[in-house]
Write a protein that holds these residues in place. Structure first.
Motif, PDB file in Angstrom:
ATOM      1  N   ALA A 214       0.818  -1.214   0.000  1.00 48.29           N
ATOM      2  CA  ALA A 214       0.000   0.000   0.000  1.00 48.29           C
ATOM      3  C   ALA A 214       0.849   1.261   0.000  1.00 48.29           C
ATOM      4  N   GLY A 215       2.173   1.104   0.108  1.00 49.58           N
ATOM      5  CA  GLY A 215       3.066   2.249   0.065  1.00 49.58           C
ATOM      6  C   GLY A 215       3.096   3.058   1.341  1.00 49.58           C
ATOM      7  N   ILE A 216       2.765   2.432   2.462  1.00 54.22           N
ATOM      8  CA  ILE A 216       2.796   3.154   3.735  1.00 54.22           C
ATOM      9  C   ILE A 216       3.731   2.418   4.701  1.00 54.22           C
ATOM     10  N   ASP A 217       4.307   3.171   5.601  1.00 54.92           N
ATOM     11  CA  ASP A 217       5.271   2.612   6.549  1.00 54.92           C
ATOM     12  C   ASP A 217       4.969   3.151   7.952  1.00 54.92           C
ATOM     13  N   PRO A 218       3.852   2.714   8.544  1.00 57.42           N
ATOM     14  CA  PRO A 218       3.474   3.244   9.855  1.00 57.42           C
ATOM     15  C   PRO A 218       4.330   2.637  10.955  1.00 57.42           C
ATOM     16  N   PRO A 219       4.403   3.289  12.106  1.00 61.40           N
ATOM     17  CA  PRO A 219       5.129   2.694  13.240  1.00 61.40           C
ATOM     18  C   PRO A 219       4.403   1.442  13.730  1.00 61.40           C
ATOM     19  N   LEU A 220       5.182   0.420  14.094  1.00 59.22           N
ATOM     20  CA  LEU A 220       4.607  -0.859  14.503  1.00 59.22           C
ATOM     21  C   LEU A 220       4.960  -1.157  15.954  1.00 59.22           C
ATOM     22  N   LEU A 221       3.999  -1.730  16.659  1.00 63.34           N
ATOM     23  CA  LEU A 221       4.186  -2.151  18.041  1.00 63.34           C
ATOM     24  C   LEU A 221       4.013  -3.655  18.119  1.00 63.34           C
ATOM     25  N   HIS A 222       4.784  -4.302  18.981  1.00 66.44           N
ATOM     26  CA  HIS A 222       4.652  -5.739  19.185  1.00 66.44           C
ATOM     27  C   HIS A 222       4.005  -5.987  20.538  1.00 66.44           C
ATOM     28  N   GLY A 223       3.018  -6.843  20.564  1.00 64.39           N
ATOM     29  CA  GLY A 223       2.370  -7.189  21.824  1.00 64.39           C
ATOM     30  C   GLY A 223       1.202  -8.107  21.572  1.00 64.39           C
ATOM     31  N   ASP A 224       0.684  -8.723  22.637  1.00 67.72           N
ATOM     32  CA  ASP A 224      -0.471  -9.598  22.489  1.00 67.72           C
ATOM     33  C   ASP A 224      -1.726  -8.753  22.276  1.00 67.72           C
ATOM     34  N   TYR A 225      -2.776  -9.411  21.776  1.00 70.66           N
ATOM     35  CA  TYR A 225      -3.966  -8.659  21.400  1.00 70.66           C
ATOM     36  C   TYR A 225      -4.836  -8.268  22.588  1.00 70.66           C
ATOM     37  N   HIS A 226      -4.634  -8.854  23.764  1.00 67.34           N
ATOM     38  CA  HIS A 226      -5.318  -8.369  24.964  1.00 67.34           C
ATOM     39  C   HIS A 226      -4.779  -6.993  25.343  1.00 67.34           C
ATOM     40  N   THR A 227      -3.455  -6.849  25.273  1.00 67.06           N
ATOM     41  CA  THR A 227      -2.847  -5.537  25.515  1.00 67.06           C
ATOM     42  C   THR A 227      -3.262  -4.555  24.439  1.00 67.06           C
ATOM     43  N   ALA A 228      -3.325  -5.026  23.213  1.00 68.31           N
ATOM     44  CA  ALA A 228      -3.701  -4.155  22.095  1.00 68.31           C
ATOM     45  C   ALA A 228      -5.075  -3.540  22.305  1.00 68.31           C
ATOM     46  N   ALA A 229      -6.026  -4.321  22.819  1.00 63.46           N
ATOM     47  CA  ALA A 229      -7.380  -3.814  23.010  1.00 63.46           C
ATOM     48  C   ALA A 229      -7.384  -2.600  23.927  1.00 63.46           C
ATOM     49  N   SER A 230      -6.569  -2.638  24.977  1.00 68.01           N
ATOM     50  CA  SER A 230      -6.507  -1.502  25.903  1.00 68.01           C
ATOM     51  C   SER A 230      -5.940  -0.268  25.217  1.00 68.01           C
ATOM     52  N   LEU A 231      -4.876  -0.461  24.422  1.00 64.23           N
ATOM     53  CA  LEU A 231      -4.268   0.672  23.734  1.00 64.23           C
ATOM     54  C   LEU A 231      -5.186   1.230  22.651  1.00 64.23           C
ATOM     55  N   ILE A 232      -5.879   0.330  21.959  1.00 65.16           N
ATOM     56  CA  ILE A 232      -6.769   0.770  20.884  1.00 65.16           C
ATOM     57  C   ILE A 232      -7.904   1.612  21.451  1.00 65.16           C
ATOM     58  N   SER A 233      -8.485   1.175  22.553  1.00 64.85           N
ATOM     59  CA  SER A 233      -9.615   1.911  23.130  1.00 64.85           C
ATOM     60  C   SER A 233      -9.211   3.313  23.568  1.00 64.85           C
ATOM     61  N   LEU A 234      -7.910   3.497  23.878  1.00 63.26           N
ATOM     62  CA  LEU A 234      -7.397   4.818  24.263  1.00 63.26           C
ATOM     63  C   LEU A 234      -6.939   5.646  23.063  1.00 63.26           C
ATOM     64  N   GLY A 235      -7.044   5.078  21.868  1.00 65.79           N
ATOM     65  CA  GLY A 235      -6.624   5.785  20.672  1.00 65.79           C
ATOM     66  C   GLY A 235      -5.130   5.758  20.431  1.00 65.79           C
ATOM     67  N   GLU A 236      -4.416   4.829  21.117  1.00 67.26           N
ATOM     68  CA  GLU A 236      -2.961   4.760  20.993  1.00 67.26           C
ATOM     69  C   GLU A 236      -2.491   3.832  19.886  1.00 67.26           C
ATOM     70  N   ALA A 237      -3.391   3.030  19.338  1.00 64.20           N
ATOM     71  CA  ALA A 237      -2.984   2.061  18.320  1.00 64.20           C
ATOM     72  C   ALA A 237      -4.210   1.589  17.545  1.00 64.20           C
ATOM     73  N   VAL A 238      -3.941   0.935  16.412  1.00 56.99           N
ATOM     74  CA  VAL A 238      -4.951   0.173  15.669  1.00 56.99           C
ATOM     75  C   VAL A 238      -4.364  -1.215  15.464  1.00 56.99           C
ATOM     76  N   ALA A 239      -5.211  -2.182  15.118  1.00 58.43           N
ATOM     77  CA  ALA A 239      -4.702  -3.551  14.960  1.00 58.43           C
ATOM     78  C   ALA A 239      -5.606  -4.344  14.035  1.00 58.43           C
ATOM     79  N   PRO A 240      -5.037  -5.331  13.317  1.00 53.01           N
ATOM     80  CA  PRO A 240      -5.894  -6.257  12.566  1.00 53.01           C
ATOM     81  C   PRO A 240      -6.748  -7.047  13.547  1.00 53.01           C
ATOM     82  N   CYS A 241      -7.915  -7.466  13.109  1.00 52.48           N
ATOM     83  CA  CYS A 241      -8.764  -8.290  13.970  1.00 52.48           C
ATOM     84  C   CYS A 241      -9.593  -9.238  13.114  1.00 52.48           C
ATOM     85  N   GLN A 242     -10.091 -10.288  13.737  1.00 56.02           N
ATOM     86  CA  GLN A 242     -10.956 -11.228  13.040  1.00 56.02           C
ATOM     87  C   GLN A 242     -12.288 -10.550  12.716  1.00 56.02           C
ATOM     88  N   PRO A 243     -12.881 -10.866  11.575  1.00 55.82           N
ATOM     89  CA  PRO A 243     -14.153 -10.220  11.224  1.00 55.82           C
ATOM     90  C   PRO A 243     -15.301 -10.618  12.151  1.00 55.82           C
TER      91      PRO A 243
END
Length: 321
Positions: A214-243
């Motif tokens: 897609a020609g984009i190079d966003p910053p990436l974070l490594h972590g489990d998806y339970h942690t990701a949910a907390s960060l996403i809800s605060l607007g600190e990250a986005v993540a792939p998820c199951q439909p």
């Protein structure tokens, strides 16, 4: 045996990184283990270079004796587990990567096989589950394969395809500007931190490939998806998820335009396992999970092609929301 398995994995993959993932351990731990083995033997077993790890002459000699021992031990474990299962009564040992279809599937399996002890092991690594299946420690494994990152499947397993191409959606904060749209462009997320679990086989490589295309190079974070949910809800990250993910007050779920991220959902078993009824029950449970997610249901009825059977309304009396 643990040391011998490690040596065989390094030789088979030609890489400490890949061998560590196959063994379900970190690369530093495997490097330390290899160093201890070589120190105990007083010589190097592998030469390390930019192209990977290659056995030295001594390493080839050790591997020639290690491989039969590892194979014999695997056969012993498989036969012992099978004998124990016959002695303890009927058992069905299920392995799965994370899926919202699991509760409905397990209930159906217990209904279909009354008196059978149905056990469950959930693991983020599809490769780990397939190894357990091949070794006789599981009877069936429901796994996903990231598009462009094929799984290494042990010999002797049979499989059925549940969904040939399941799109991966994106989870983001409800306050994110892109959450106001019904379909999100990757370009709308180019400046967001993307979070991905590197322990999920193929997920890191698959996401990097899609973002690069897609020609984009966003910053990436490594972590489990339970942690990701907390960060996403605060607007600190986005993540792939199951439909099949269900939106929450603090979490929005949206499809990506063009469905650039996708996985294949597969059910593996050893040949003696009755795979067809297990697949039928899993398909019914997955269909219900799909229809419980408003974004996925809308995507399907708008022309999504994950699986034609998903457009059928699920039975309402088997697994209520």
């Amino acid at each position: 045996m643990r040391h011998l398995r490690a040596l065989c994995a390094i030789a088979d993959t030609g890489s400490l990184h890949k061998a560590a993932r196959q063994l379900g351990m970190s690369q530093p731990s495997l490097t330390t283990q290899l160093r201890r083995i070589e120190n105990a033997l007083g010589a190097e077993l592998f030469s390390r270079g930019r192209t990977g790890c290659r056995p030295t002459p001594l390493g080839r000699s050790v591997l020639s004796r290690a491989r039969p021992l590892v194979a014999d031990m695997a056969a012993l474990v498989t036969e012992t587990l099978a004998e124990a299962a016959r002695a303890d009564g009927p058992r069905l040992r299920v392995g799965s990567t994370a899926s919202r279809a699991l509760p409905g599937w397990l209930r159906r399996l217990r209904d279909r096989f009354p008196g059978t002890d149905v056990g469950l092991r959930v693991d983020v690594s599809a490769h780990a589950l397939l190894r357990e299946l091949a070794a006789g420690r599981l009877d069936v494994a429901f796994v996903h394969e990231v598009e462009g990152c094929p799984l290494r499947v042990p010999d002797g397993l049979v499989h059925r395809v549940l969904v040939a191409r399941e799109p991966q959606f994106v989870s983001l904060a409800p306050t994110h500007p892109a959450a106001a749209r019904t379909v999100v462009d990757l370009a709308d997320l180019a400046r967001d931190h993307w979070m991905v679990d590197p322990n999920v086989d193929g997920e890191w490589d698959g996401l990097r490939r899609v973002l690069a295309t897609a020609g984009i190079d966003p910053p990436l974070l490594h972590g489990d998806y339970h942690t990701a949910a907390s960060l996403i809800s605060l607007g600190e990250a986005v993540a792939p998820c199951q439909p099949t993910s269900v939106p929450r007050e603090d979490l929005a779920v949206r499809p990506l335009r063009g469905d650039p991220l996708a996985v294949r959902l597969l059910l593996y078993a050893r040949p003696a396992t009755p795979l067809d009824p297990l697949h039928a029950d899993l398909a019914a449970a997955y269909r219900e999970a799909a229809h419980r997610s408003p974004p996925y249901r809308a995507w399907l009825h708008a022309g999504g092609t994950a699986a034609p059977c998903l457009l059928q309304d699920p039975p309402v009396d088997r697994d209520p929301p």
